[in-house]
Design a protein around this motif. Structure first.
Motif, PDB file in Angstrom:
ATOM      1  N   THR A 269      95.127 -58.023 -27.077  1.00  0.00           N
ATOM      2  CA  THR A 269      96.044 -58.705 -26.170  1.00  0.00           C
ATOM      3  C   THR A 269      95.228 -59.398 -25.081  1.00  0.00           C
ATOM      4  O   THR A 269      94.061 -59.066 -24.856  1.00  0.00           O
ATOM      5  N   ARG A 270      95.868 -60.353 -24.414  1.00  0.00           N
ATOM      6  CA  ARG A 270      95.220 -61.070 -23.304  1.00  0.00           C
ATOM      7  C   ARG A 270      95.932 -60.725 -22.009  1.00  0.00           C
ATOM      8  O   ARG A 270      97.155 -60.853 -21.903  1.00  0.00           O
TER       9      ARG A 270
ATOM     10  N   VAL B 221     105.337 -61.863 -24.714  1.00  0.00           N
ATOM     11  CA  VAL B 221     104.787 -61.726 -23.370  1.00  0.00           C
ATOM     12  C   VAL B 221     105.364 -60.460 -22.747  1.00  0.00           C
ATOM     13  O   VAL B 221     106.577 -60.229 -22.794  1.00  0.00           O
TER      14      VAL B 221
ATOM     15  N   PHE C 207      99.757 -61.137 -22.876  1.00  0.00           N
ATOM     16  CA  PHE C 207     100.171 -61.924 -24.041  1.00  0.00           C
ATOM     17  C   PHE C 207      99.755 -61.184 -25.308  1.00  0.00           C
ATOM     18  O   PHE C 207      98.580 -60.862 -25.482  1.00  0.00           O
TER      19      PHE C 207
ATOM     20  N   TYR D  96      93.878 -68.133 -28.681  1.00  0.00           N
ATOM     21  CA  TYR D  96      93.743 -68.818 -27.395  1.00  0.00           C
ATOM     22  C   TYR D  96      94.744 -69.963 -27.259  1.00  0.00           C
ATOM     23  O   TYR D  96      95.304 -70.178 -26.174  1.00  0.00           O
TER      24      TYR D  96
ATOM     25  N   HIS E 214      98.141 -68.599 -26.501  1.00  0.00           N
ATOM     26  CA  HIS E 214      98.133 -68.106 -25.117  1.00  0.00           C
ATOM     27  C   HIS E 214      98.304 -69.258 -24.125  1.00  0.00           C
ATOM     28  O   HIS E 214      99.090 -69.162 -23.173  1.00  0.00           O
TER      29      HIS E 214
ATOM     30  N   GLN F 154     101.357 -69.903 -21.478  1.00  0.00           N
ATOM     31  CA  GLN F 154     101.086 -70.045 -20.049  1.00  0.00           C
ATOM     32  C   GLN F 154     101.618 -71.370 -19.512  1.00  0.00           C
ATOM     33  O   GLN F 154     102.163 -71.440 -18.405  1.00  0.00           O
TER      34      GLN F 154
END
Length: 382
Positions: free
Chosen positions: A262-263, A297, A320, A325, A328, A332
């Motif tokens: 996850t980010r 999210v 996220f 990427y 993501h 965002q």
């Protein structure tokens, strides 16, 4: 040497006296006949056992493919008949009355056959392990696995050769000492190359990253393109290729983004001074509503964090649920646009960098006269 199972064999008919007096290799004909029978029986049994085991393992490998079964089948298929016959002759020779010299010769031949067969099995297994990378599509580790296979095979055959020489009575002490001194000299002369080589093997075995992984090393960001014997090549974000020495790369701190689950995303919202208290209290709830409405999210928190020099700072954190990427950044962007839209609807203003300069009363009066006031007198000179 005696074998209990031979007691149950039928007794051979007695030979006539003129044949009983004959001898071959100082052995009676009936002992020689028994030795030949044991040799033939041992050859048949070992060959049949080899064929049975190979068929059995191949059947298991077809039913449930396994690397171990494949390696076992490949190794056993390289069992040569000449070595089977050599083992059988050794077993048969135990029933003969041999001289000390003849017995020593037979023992050396049997041991040599065993060592060579074990070496062939080991060499075959190493090459089959290497081919798993060659035909398995893992091209990034083919070079490292090939080098490791070559070193292992070289060490195997060197050891077997030394054991064979020692088996035949050759003094190998001087040879081993010479190889040791030569190995130390070569290692000192090529220590940097060997360091990178063993670093490549460490990367292959430990797998801190693989071809295609997105990594960060120091200030370099990019995708791994190739893992070689001495260097690793990374394609940077600007399109350039960055080459790292394997030894230096392992000494660095590596961030592998491809293995991210996850980010965690954190950002600051700067609100203008003068915003009413009621609107400030609504901001955390508003941010929660916006983020929780987005898929993949997980909202964590939104707090009034600090008094800035020119803004009221709110910190927002969410997670996220994807390492991708691009996805993501898409999420965002949606969150930021929705925050901007809702802030316009609520009448919330973002802060802009600004500074306030306050002037003294005398300076204000001077500015009010258009700067026509008398200039202060210069200090007297002494």
């Amino acid at each position: 040497m005696t074998f209990p199972f031979l007691a149950r064999l039928p007794e051979l008919p007695e030979l006539p006296d003129h044949l009983r007096q004959l001898s071959i290799l100082h052995t009676r004909p009936e002992d020689l006949a028994l030795a030949v029978m044991v040799t033939i029986l041992a050859t048949v049994l070992m060959y049949s056992a080899r064929a049975y085991v190979v068929r059995r393992v191949e059947r298991l490998d077809k039913r449930r493919p396994s690397r171990i079964d494949h390696l076992a089948t490949t190794m056993l298929s390289r069992t040569y008949v000449v070595f089977i016959v050599a083992f059988a002759l050794y077993f048969g020779s135990t029933f003969l009355e041999l001289t000390r010299r003849q017995e020593l010769f037979v023992n050396r031949i049997g041991l040599a056959a065993l060592l060579l067969q074990l070496a062939i099995w080991g060499d075959t297994g190493l090459r089959a392990w290497r081919d798993q990378y060659r035909f398995g599509g893992d091209g990034g580790r083919l070079a490292s696995s090939s080098v490791l296979c070559f070193i292992s095979r070289l060490a195997l055959w060197v050891i077997v050769t030394l054991m064979l020489l020692d088996n035949f009575g050759i003094n190998i002490t001087t040879l081993v000492a010479s190889l040791g001194v030569g190995g130390v000299a070569v290692a000192l002369a090529t220590q940097n190359i060997l360091g990178d080589l063993f670093a490549s093997l460490s990367i292959m075995l430990d797998k801190p990253f693989e071809v295609g992984d997105f990594i960060i090393v120091g200030e370099v960001l990019g995708a791994v393109e190739h893992i070689g014997l001495k260097t690793t090549r990374v394609r940077g974000l600007g399109g350039e290729q960055v080459v790292f020495s394997n030894g230096d790369l392992l000494k660095s701190r590596i961030h592998n983004h491809k293995r991210m689950q996850t980010r965690r995303v954190a950002f600051i919202l700067r609100i203008a001074y003068g915003t009413p208290e009621e609107q400030l209290c609504r901001i955390p709830r508003l941010i929660r509503e916006i983020i929780t409405a987005k898929p993949n999210v997980d909202f964590e928190r939104a707090h009034f964090m600090t008094w800035g020099e020119w803004s009221l700072d709110f910190e927002v954190v969410y997670h996220f649920r994807s390492p991708d990427y691009i996805l993501h950044m898409d999420a965002q962007q949606d969150i930021f646009l929705e925050i901007y839209r809702r802030f316009e609807q609520e009448g919330l203003q973002f802060a802009h960098p600004m500074s306030i300069v306050r002037l003294a009363e005398q300076d204000r009066a001077t500015l009010g006269q258009g700067g026509r006031g008398a200039r202060p007198a210069a200090p007297p000179l002494h």
